[in-house]
Design a protein around this motif. Structure first.
Motif: not given
Length: 161
Positions: A65-85
């Motif tokens: 996955v690349g481009g804009h779609r990757a940026q969107l997914a990466d933004g949500h990924l940051g949230y999930f990494r911070n809140c996964k606990g």
């Protein structure tokens, strides 16, 4: 759910495939507390690929996955990494705790809105916070116990009505 759905939509071109992925991940989250770290690792591989370590002989896997779609997914990924606990839904369900926001939103409506948003009322935080505490104790049926303990600590007060 909104973030997970948006991340699935960023990862999958077709809405049907995104919905299928979302449903699968929600089922995983309901069954296992380690589902969110696994989902994060999967998304990381899709967005970033596997970075080759100099000590490891296997090849680098390119991101799918690349481009804009990757940026969107990466933004949500940051949230999930911070809140996964905090996303131990399987354990919460086993213990009988609600995992949705409906209970909290309903409590806010009955505790706060019904009392503090009446016509013509104005509140300062210094007055609203103690009132909210007392209102929550009253609605939970715990106010009498609090007053009984308070009276027990004050020898000059003998009863209350």
């Amino acid at each position: 759910d909104e973030r997970l759905s948006a991340m699935c939509a960023a990862l999958e071109h077709k809405p049907v495939a995104a919905r299928r992925l979302f449903d699968h991940w929600r089922r995983c989250l309901d069954r296992s507390d380690v589902a969110m770290p696994r989902i994060c690792n999967k998304v990381d591989r899709l967005v970033r690929g596997v970075v080759r370590n100099e000590d490891v002989p296997w090849p680098t896997i390119a991101p799918t996955v690349g481009g804009h779609r990757a940026q969107l997914a990466d933004g949500h990924l940051g949230y999930f990494r911070n809140c996964k606990g905090k996303m131990n839904y399987a354990t919460a369900r086993k213990r009988g705790f609600p995992i949705g926001s409906g209970v909290t939103e309903g409590a806010c409506k009955s505790v706060i809105a019904a009392r503090f948003k009446r016509s013509g009322q104005r509140w300062f935080e210094s007055g609203a916070v103690p009132c909210l505490h007392l209102r929550a104790l009253h609605l939970n049926g715990r106010l009498d116990g609090v007053f009984e303990r308070l009276i027990a600590t004050r020898p000059d007060v003998t009863q209350y009505d």
